[in-house]
Design a protein around this motif. Structure first.
Motif, PDB file in Angstrom:
ATOM      1  N   UNK A  97       3.379  -6.097  -6.764  1.00 55.47           N
ATOM      2  CA  UNK A  97       2.288  -5.746  -5.851  1.00 55.47           C
ATOM      3  C   UNK A  97       1.150  -6.755  -5.908  1.00 55.47           C
ATOM      4  N   UNK A  98       0.767  -7.142  -7.096  1.00 56.07           N
ATOM      5  CA  UNK A  98      -0.343  -8.106  -7.240  1.00 56.07           C
ATOM      6  C   UNK A  98       0.046  -9.435  -6.588  1.00 56.07           C
ATOM      7  N   UNK A 133       2.452   1.846  -3.354  1.00 52.92           N
ATOM      8  CA  UNK A 133       1.448   2.360  -4.310  1.00 52.92           C
ATOM      9  C   UNK A 133       1.251   3.858  -4.083  1.00 52.92           C
ATOM     10  N   UNK A 134       1.170   4.228  -2.796  1.00 55.72           N
ATOM     11  CA  UNK A 134       0.880   5.621  -2.439  1.00 55.72           C
ATOM     12  C   UNK A 134       2.058   6.538  -2.760  1.00 55.72           C
ATOM     13  N   UNK A 135       3.285   6.049  -2.518  1.00 57.80           N
ATOM     14  CA  UNK A 135       4.446   6.931  -2.678  1.00 57.80           C
ATOM     15  C   UNK A 135       5.105   6.795  -4.052  1.00 57.80           C
ATOM     16  N   UNK A 136       4.406   6.209  -4.959  1.00 63.00           N
ATOM     17  CA  UNK A 136       4.933   5.960  -6.311  1.00 63.00           C
ATOM     18  C   UNK A 136       5.308   7.272  -7.003  1.00 63.00           C
ATOM     19  N   UNK A 137       6.486   7.256  -7.626  1.00 66.74           N
ATOM     20  CA  UNK A 137       6.958   8.434  -8.350  1.00 66.74           C
ATOM     21  C   UNK A 137       7.191   7.985  -9.800  1.00 66.74           C
ATOM     22  N   UNK A 138       6.265   8.324 -10.668  1.00 71.26           N
ATOM     23  CA  UNK A 138       6.322   7.818 -12.047  1.00 71.26           C
ATOM     24  C   UNK A 138       7.521   8.373 -12.820  1.00 71.26           C
ATOM     25  N   UNK A 139       7.935   9.603 -12.487  1.00 73.14           N
ATOM     26  CA  UNK A 139       9.100  10.205 -13.147  1.00 73.14           C
ATOM     27  C   UNK A 139      10.362   9.411 -12.822  1.00 73.14           C
ATOM     28  N   UNK A 179       4.118  -3.205 -10.469  1.00 73.89           N
ATOM     29  CA  UNK A 179       2.707  -3.627 -10.376  1.00 73.89           C
ATOM     30  C   UNK A 179       2.587  -5.144 -10.244  1.00 73.89           C
ATOM     31  N   UNK A 180       3.447  -5.865 -10.988  1.00 74.20           N
ATOM     32  CA  UNK A 180       3.414  -7.336 -10.927  1.00 74.20           C
ATOM     33  C   UNK A 180       3.797  -7.812  -9.528  1.00 74.20           C
ATOM     34  N   UNK A 192       3.187   6.287   6.605  1.00 75.77           N
ATOM     35  CA  UNK A 192       2.906   7.573   5.956  1.00 75.77           C
ATOM     36  C   UNK A 192       3.069   8.725   6.946  1.00 75.77           C
ATOM     37  N   UNK A 236       8.077  -5.364 -13.404  1.00 74.73           N
ATOM     38  CA  UNK A 236       7.399  -4.090 -13.075  1.00 74.73           C
ATOM     39  C   UNK A 236       6.879  -4.144 -11.643  1.00 74.73           C
ATOM     40  N   UNK A 250       0.844  -1.210   0.000  1.00 76.51           N
ATOM     41  CA  UNK A 250       0.000   0.000   0.000  1.00 76.51           C
ATOM     42  C   UNK A 250       0.873   1.253   0.000  1.00 76.51           C
TER      43      UNK A 250
END
Lengths: 504, 148
Positions: free
Chosen positions: A397-398, A220-226, A394-395, A433, A392, A217
């Motif tokens: 995390x799932x 996911x919340x602290x994700x930095x796409x850059x 996401x994989x 957090x 990745x 979690x």
């Protein structure tokens, strides 16, 4: 001698070696992937291991633990992203080396010196564990109470910048540990009429929740796409790796600083709650101060990387020593291992060295074997593993979220444990957090029973007189250390402020 | 409310939850060996928690903030919340339909396809492989049937 022969016979079986190898492989994958940590891996895998024989289950966990810590260096070197918190300092020098075209050497140093650090700390474990265990035979309820309090205090003071937040989490953990049946009078406490709560809040689902799903979690919340796009570009660069092995001159140069770092790391590991992340930072900083070439640190120093690698795995023997002899966790992983041992019906401490000596010796043998296996495998697959970090987040995390549900149910075939895991995940997410360290809560939950039962036993022995805690020398010594640990940061701050005001 | 005021109130609530019932559990010893009662330890720990939470509340500065919720963080928070809701839905499905593998399949599909925008094909293949491995490992290998 007979116990050693039994231990060797129990350990060197095909099934145990297979589970150890499996643990090393899984640990290497977990450690190398950013987003997965050794603690997370052990927390999720522990319920699975209860379905195996103790030797097989522990072999898997020991293999995973040793391998995950070393493998964290792989992504630290190749991606400048530590695979585990313990690999932070490996990125300081490892990544610059990779950029200079010496990635293979950096990865080779990571494997070799992680193994060296591991071997030295295991040697210390073998030499000192039994004398310490014999010493702890003298311990009574007051000593065990003080030890549990010391463990909790250390965790509170090292885990965050704010001691008050650490105290809040620690005491919350202690309170949660009182749910269930009173350990001495068997009175129901805070069960809210639910039979599921009679045995209290299970420790392992809480660990899985806080360090597994809660971490997912948080990521996911602290994700930095850059930042992710930058890392993706870095992965595509595919720099050449070059040679893997240090030459004779480099080995000679690195011998002294790495030996020193391994011994310091073992000592730090033995301190309750001080784990590999603290050890690597301290050892790297110290090595830089005493190095002949401190200017190279942070810019691709072989010495800096080697010291970090030793400090990483050097913690394990020390942490295990504290866990086995005193029943106090040296770090988060050993906290889970204590829970694991208790599920197998073994109580860490001097009793374990008397009643389960072959198993203790088995653990030591497994630690040695785990280091040998990851050394060989690591060197053989250095160039392959560096290219395999393309999963990745996401994989991950799932997969982790599914395994957290599965793992927490598998422990006791209990849906209630899954609910506990989910609640712990939510608490863990908000705690991280809001900058509340989760470690003290976990330790409070683990040590609460030990703290309470020994406090009350001690008061029963002394007919209610508190003076018993001050008349026993070992207890008094431990209490003084506790007070020093708690108040030292405040005293230090006051002294610094006084100095500053004098200067101004 | 700013900064740590909400956590402080939550900890205060937790402390009081343990302190208040502890009085009825017995604080002092009722046995001849003077073992303190069942409420002794929770009362002690609860009181410390209450005091610490009050200190935390009083310590909060009006200018204190945890973090700035920029656009990316807002998006991430919604995804995290959706992930949590998905897991809760999974558990409800499992509890009501009693078919664990269906529930976990739904969870993985929702995560992959709707939360992370992976293509349908990838989502189905990934989910099938993951659920298949869990089935092989846990149900076939360890005889865990996920019955609730």
């Amino acid at each position: 001698m007979v116990e050693l022969q039994t231990a060797i016979a129990n350990t060197l079986t095909p099934s145990v070696l297979l589970f150890l190898l499996l643990g090393v492989i899984v640990g290497t994958i977990i450690g190398a992937l950013p987003g997965l940590s050794a603690t997370m891996g052990i927390a999720i895998l522990t319920p699975v291991t209860f379905w195996f024989a103790p030797e097989n289950g522990f072999a898997m966990l020991i293999g995973l633990w040793n391998a995950a810590i070393f493998a964290g260096g792989i992504s630290a070197i190749v991606l400048n992203t530590p695979g585990t918190p313990a690999s932070i300092t490996q990125s300081f020098d490892g990544y610059p080396l990779y950029k200079q075209g010496k990635g293979g050497l950096a990865l080779g140093i990571n494997v070799i010196y992680s193994a060296i650090g591991g071997f030295i700390s295991i040697l210390c474990l073998i030499i000192f564990a039994f004398p310490i265990a014999r010493f702890t035979v003298k311990f009574g309820p007051t000593e065990y109470f003080s030890l549990a309090l010391l463990g909790l205090t250390m965790m509170i003071t090292v885990s965050g910048k704010d001691i008050l937040k650490g105290l809040l989490m620690g005491f919350s953990g202690l309170l949660i540990s009182t749910i269930g049946l009173d350990p001495i009078l068997s009175v129901k406490r805070y069960t809210l009429g639910k039979t599921d709560l009679l045995s209290g809040v299970s420790f392992i689902p809480v660990m899985i929740g806080m360090f597994g799903l809660g971490e997912v979690f948080y990521q996911m919340f602290s994700r930095d796409r850059q930042q992710e796009a930058l890392e993706a570009d870095m992965k595509k660069q595919n720099l050449s790796l070059g040679r893997i092995f240090p030459n004779k001159h480099e080995f000679k140069q690195l011998a002294k600083p790495t030996l020193f770092a391994s011994l310091v790391a073992t000592l730090i590991g033995a301190v309750p709650a001080a784990g590999a992340d603290i050890s690597t930072i301290i050892c790297w900083g110290n090595a830089k101060k005493i190095s002949k070439h401190p200017e190279e640190y942070g810019k691709g120093s072989l010495e800096g990387l080697a010291v970090s690698s030793c400090a990483n795995n050097g913690v394990l023997g020390g942490a295990l020593m504290t866990m086995l002899t005193l029943g106090i966790p040296g770090d988060a992983v050993t906290a889970i291992l204590i829970g694991s041992l208790m599920m197998y019906g073994m109580q860490p401490g001097s009793q374990m060295f008397e009643k389960n000596k072959p198993f203790v010796l088995s653990i030591m043998i497994l630690m040695v074997l785990a280091n040998i296996i990851f050394l060989v495998l690591g060197l053989a697959t250095v160039k392959v593993t560096a290219k395999g970090l393309n999963v990745k987040p996401e994989s991950v995390w799932v997969t982790v979220s599914a395994l957290c549900i599965v793992g927490s149910f598998a422990l006791n075939n209990s849906f209630f444990d899954v609910i506990i895991m989910l609640i712990a995940a939510i608490v863990g997410f908000f705690a991280k957090t809001a900058d509340f360290p989760p470690g003290p809560l976990i330790l409070g939950l683990l040590l609460g029973g030990m703290l309470e039962s020994n406090l009350r036993r001690a008061l029963a022995l002394s007919q209610g007189k508190v003076a018993i805690f001050f008349t026993r020398p070992i207890t008094l010594g431990l209490l003084i250390i506790i007070l020093f640990t708690v108040f030292y940061p405040f005293i230090k701050k006051a002294m610094i402020n006084k100095k500053r005001s004098k200067i101004s | 409310m700013k900064g740590n005021k909400i956590p402080a109130l939550l900890f205060l609530g937790l402390g009081l939850f343990f302190v208040i019932p502890s009085f009825s559990m017995g604080l002092l010893s009722t046995t001849s060996d003077k073992v303190p009662g069942a409420g002794f330890f929770p009362l002690l720990m609860g009181l410390v928690l209450v005091v610490c939470s009050i200190i935390l509340y009083c310590r909060v500065k009006e200018t204190e903030k945890y973090f700035e919720l920029n656009e990316e963080k807002k998006k991430n928070f919604l995804i995290t919340l959706a992930a949590l809701m998905t897991i809760i839905l999974t558990l409800i499905l499992w509890k009501t339909l009693k078919i664990f593998y269906f529930a976990i399949f739904v969870e993985c599909i929702v995560f992959n396809r709707f939360l992370f925008n992976r293509p349908w094909r990838f989502s189905i293949i990934f989910t099938t492989v993951l659920v298949g491995l869990v089935y092989l490992g846990f149900t076939v290998g360890l005889s865990i049937n996920f019955v609730v």
